[in-house]
Design a protein around this motif. Sequence first.
Motif, short mmCIF file in Angstrom:
data_model
loop_
_atom_site.label_atom_id
_atom_site.label_comp_id
_atom_site.label_asym_id
_atom_site.label_seq_id
_atom_site.Cartn_x
_atom_site.Cartn_y
_atom_site.Cartn_z
N GLY A 138 3.68 3.78 18.66
CA GLY A 138 5.11 3.94 18.88
C GLY A 138 5.55 3.60 20.28
O GLY A 138 6.64 3.07 20.49
N ALA A 139 4.69 3.89 21.26
CA ALA A 139 5.03 3.61 22.66
C ALA A 139 4.57 2.23 23.10
O ALA A 139 4.71 1.89 24.28
CB ALA A 139 4.43 4.67 23.57
N ARG A 140 3.99 1.47 22.16
CA ARG A 140 3.52 0.10 22.44
C ARG A 140 2.54 0.08 23.63
O ARG A 140 2.69 -0.67 24.59
CB ARG A 140 4.71 -0.84 22.72
N ILE A 141 1.52 0.93 23.54
CA ILE A 141 0.55 1.07 24.62
C ILE A 141 -0.61 0.14 24.37
O ILE A 141 -1.10 0.00 23.24
CB ILE A 141 0.07 2.54 24.72
N ASP B 114 5.00 5.68 33.48
CA ASP B 114 4.55 4.29 33.45
C ASP B 114 5.00 3.56 32.19
O ASP B 114 4.95 2.33 32.14
CB ASP B 114 3.03 4.22 33.56
N LEU B 115 5.45 4.32 31.18
CA LEU B 115 5.84 3.71 29.91
C LEU B 115 7.29 3.26 29.88
O LEU B 115 7.65 2.39 29.09
CB LEU B 115 5.61 4.70 28.76
N VAL B 116 8.14 3.84 30.71
CA VAL B 116 9.58 3.65 30.57
C VAL B 116 10.10 2.74 31.67
O VAL B 116 9.41 2.48 32.67
CB VAL B 116 10.33 5.00 30.60
N VAL B 117 11.33 2.27 31.47
CA VAL B 117 11.97 1.40 32.46
C VAL B 117 12.30 2.21 33.71
O VAL B 117 12.30 3.45 33.70
CB VAL B 117 13.24 0.75 31.87
N ARG B 118 12.62 1.50 34.77
CA ARG B 118 12.82 2.14 36.07
C ARG B 118 13.95 3.15 36.04
O ARG B 118 13.86 4.21 36.68
CB ARG B 118 13.08 1.07 37.13
N GLU B 119 15.03 2.83 35.31
CA GLU B 119 16.19 3.72 35.30
C GLU B 119 15.87 5.07 34.65
O GLU B 119 16.55 6.06 34.94
CB GLU B 119 17.36 3.07 34.57
N ASP B 120 14.86 5.14 33.77
CA ASP B 120 14.54 6.38 33.05
C ASP B 120 13.38 7.14 33.68
O ASP B 120 13.04 8.24 33.22
CB ASP B 120 14.20 6.07 31.59
N LYS B 121 12.75 6.57 34.71
CA LYS B 121 11.57 7.23 35.29
C LYS B 121 11.92 8.58 35.91
O LYS B 121 11.20 9.57 35.73
CB LYS B 121 10.94 6.32 36.35
N GLY B 122 13.02 8.66 36.65
CA GLY B 122 13.37 9.89 37.33
C GLY B 122 13.64 11.04 36.37
O GLY B 122 13.12 12.15 36.55
N ALA B 123 14.43 10.79 35.32
CA ALA B 123 14.76 11.84 34.36
C ALA B 123 13.52 12.32 33.62
O ALA B 123 13.33 13.53 33.40
CB ALA B 123 15.81 11.33 33.37
N MET C 217 15.36 13.91 24.70
CA MET C 217 15.97 12.93 25.58
C MET C 217 15.68 11.54 25.02
O MET C 217 14.77 11.35 24.19
CB MET C 217 15.46 13.06 27.01
N THR C 218 16.46 10.59 25.45
CA THR C 218 16.32 9.20 25.01
C THR C 218 15.82 8.36 26.17
O THR C 218 16.38 8.42 27.27
CB THR C 218 17.66 8.65 24.49
N VAL C 219 14.77 7.60 25.92
CA VAL C 219 14.19 6.73 26.95
C VAL C 219 14.06 5.32 26.39
O VAL C 219 14.18 5.09 25.18
CB VAL C 219 12.81 7.24 27.41
N ARG C 220 13.80 4.38 27.28
CA ARG C 220 13.57 2.99 26.89
C ARG C 220 12.22 2.54 27.43
O ARG C 220 11.98 2.65 28.64
CB ARG C 220 14.68 2.09 27.44
N PHE C 221 11.36 2.10 26.52
CA PHE C 221 10.05 1.65 26.93
C PHE C 221 10.12 0.29 27.60
O PHE C 221 11.00 -0.52 27.30
CB PHE C 221 9.11 1.60 25.72
N VAL C 222 9.17 0.05 28.49
CA VAL C 222 9.16 -1.20 29.25
C VAL C 222 9.03 -2.40 28.32
O VAL C 222 9.67 -3.45 28.54
CB VAL C 222 8.01 -1.18 30.28
#
Length: 795
Positions: free
Chosen positions: A324-327, A338-347, A365-370
């Motif tokens: 699911g996380a495309r690892i 390390d899995l998410v885009v830069r904008e979602d790293k802090g949250a 929460m909703t995140v976006r994977f790289v």
Amino acid sequence: MATIPARQNASMLPLFAAVLAGFAAGALILVTLGERAIAVGFVSMGLVAAGAAFALRRRSAAVAQDAPATDWAVAHALAQASDDALAVTDRAGRLICANNRYEALFAGFPTPPGLPVSESAVAALGDAGRAAWRDGEGRCDGVQVFGASVSARVRRVGEDTLVWRFIGVQALDLAAQVQALIAGHTGDRMGAAGIMTVLVSPEGRIRSANRVFRLRAMGNAESLIEGRDFARFLVTDSLGLVHFEREGIEGTPLRVLQIPFLDGEDAPMLVALLDEEADTVPTPAIGASATAHVRSLISLLPAGMALVDRDGRFVHMNDAFVRGARINAAAPPLYPIDLVVREDKGALADAVRRFATGSPQSAEMTVRFVDAPEEPVAITIAGARGLGEAAVLISLKDSGEESKLKRQVAQATKMQAVGQLAGGVAHDFNNILTAIIGHCDLMLMRHSPGDSDYDDIQQIRANSNRAASLTRQLLAFSRQQTLRPQVLQLPDVISEVSNLLRRLLGETVTLEVHHGRNLGPVRADPGQLEQVVVNLAVNARDAMLAANPSGGGVLTIETMSVPASEVRAMDEDVLPVGDYTALRISDTGTGIPPEVLPKIFEPFFTTKEVGKGTGLGLSTVYGIIKQSGGFIFAESEPGKGAAFTIYLPVHAAAEETTAAKGPLPVKEKPADLWGTGTVLIVEDEDMVRAIAERALSRQGYTVLTAENGEAALELLEAAERPDLLVSDVVMPVMDGPSMARKVRARYPDLPILFMSGYAEEQLRKSIDLENVSFLPKPFSVQQLAEAVRDVLNAE
């Protein structure tokens, strides 16, 4: 400290010159004339002049003493006490003074705004300086100086000087000092104590590293490592332990410590690496058996789950989470961020830290994977207790078919909205193009080939036709174009367009055509179907030539029969069960990337470089096929080319229809378009109405005009019955069909010619009247005259 020295002038030459001039004049008169009285007078005048000069000199010196010079020594002392780089310039733009930090920052004393920075930064500094002269203050942020971000503040002091202040220099100094310490003897001493140190830039590049890190990471303590990707030297094992990539997972595990010695996202990071002690390395056998059972249970669950320790590192993740996380299983990430885009790293980091400290609640929460930044994914974060070193549980929320359906509905809604917008834009453009093409036709009637303006008018007309073609593409995408469907066989269409395709594909691309047997007839517009084939073929050619400019490739066109039994076996949700005739166009290019494939039919989406694609080719294909009642599917494997398959339903009553109607008659155009009679033109666009009036008047008709339906009815009350009503369909106040019904109530047999920039199929319900013809916009003067003549001759 750079300063400008004060000028001093203590010369007594003017005083001596006056005295000497008086004595010389007196001596000359006494020798030549012998007049003693006159000679004494000249000597006295010299003495008086000398006295005046002396008095003036004393007065100037007194005034000079009253105006003390600027004490730049005080300014220098104040500037040296500041942590910022300071400089002072005068009204002429010259550098008056600057402190030592300014000299260190810019490697000398350049005059602002002409500093050794980028051109855009120089321009921004110049704007800040002009703002300071005008308003008293100016500022410029984000000036990049040797990799560090510096802010500039400019203030006007008095009327003749500017003070330039550069803030953030201390961070640059500290980073440079740390970088030098790591690379020097201090780094060697830390290495002797078993501490590997690295200074990493915000982009993850190594700026400096001590010798022991170079030795462990690259095998040579003298290797050049600056500028390399820091993460490339490290790998993690299944337990989440970090190792040097060169040593492999059998090597000594490492403890990674991040030391943020500077504030800000753009500041470099100091990283220390220590060898883990043997008794602190976790093994599967250590800990209660419950931990192993929990991990086994998580591994078996179909939902994606992962365990994270108190330091924010992954402890365990099951296969569903990896998928699911495309690892990449060969190189799993160390931290969730390390899995998410830069904008979602802090949250995400804040949430993991909060739940790792003991928060008993859970949160979504909703995140976006790289690897898929355009597809938001919902995750659940909760605190974990009694699971050994695990402190946080992260699970992927699998909405399955619900999410897929929501995305499809959103996409369909977006496409419908864009289609309506495209249809409205095309209508407005068609009105404008009708006026342009009409004026060109009228001017061409007054010019013959060879005239100086003839070629220019032809060029304007040709470009107008190109614009009209673009509006037809917009209408095709929005499924609002006027189609002329016929019962036909797909091999006949392919045969008609094959010669054109061979010229378009060129010599390096081979065209192969294969036809299946027992193909059923289909009902479609042959011209639009040819456009579909051409668009797909041209896209395939561009893809193959981009992959192999010299070798080209092979374009294959196939037709085949697809009975209902095969459709049922396909189990395709979109394709209804029935008999189809399929058209498949495939190429041998590099294929379509998986992330691009879902977007290829969207309008204005193109992977070509700027200026080489409108993004309407495949959306036009999609609109034509859907308007024809068909379906189109795209499939591709990277490196193996792409294929587009079109399914058109078999026309069941085709044989009876074609036998009853026979071949379509060919109309012969008469030698001229002259006519007689009265024509009433109703059009709300002034430019279109003027063109239509002039065009029909030149052909011999008597023309009446009205700007809307109500004006046309008032005109008919006072005028005699016209021979033909030519009207726009969509008009303000009263539209064309409403006006036509009122006119038919008075003149039931009056012929009507509707014209519109919208498609006839879109207006069919509103213009459902007897003895009505339709002329789509844009049209030329000749097309309008032919349409009017055909309607009148049919009476």
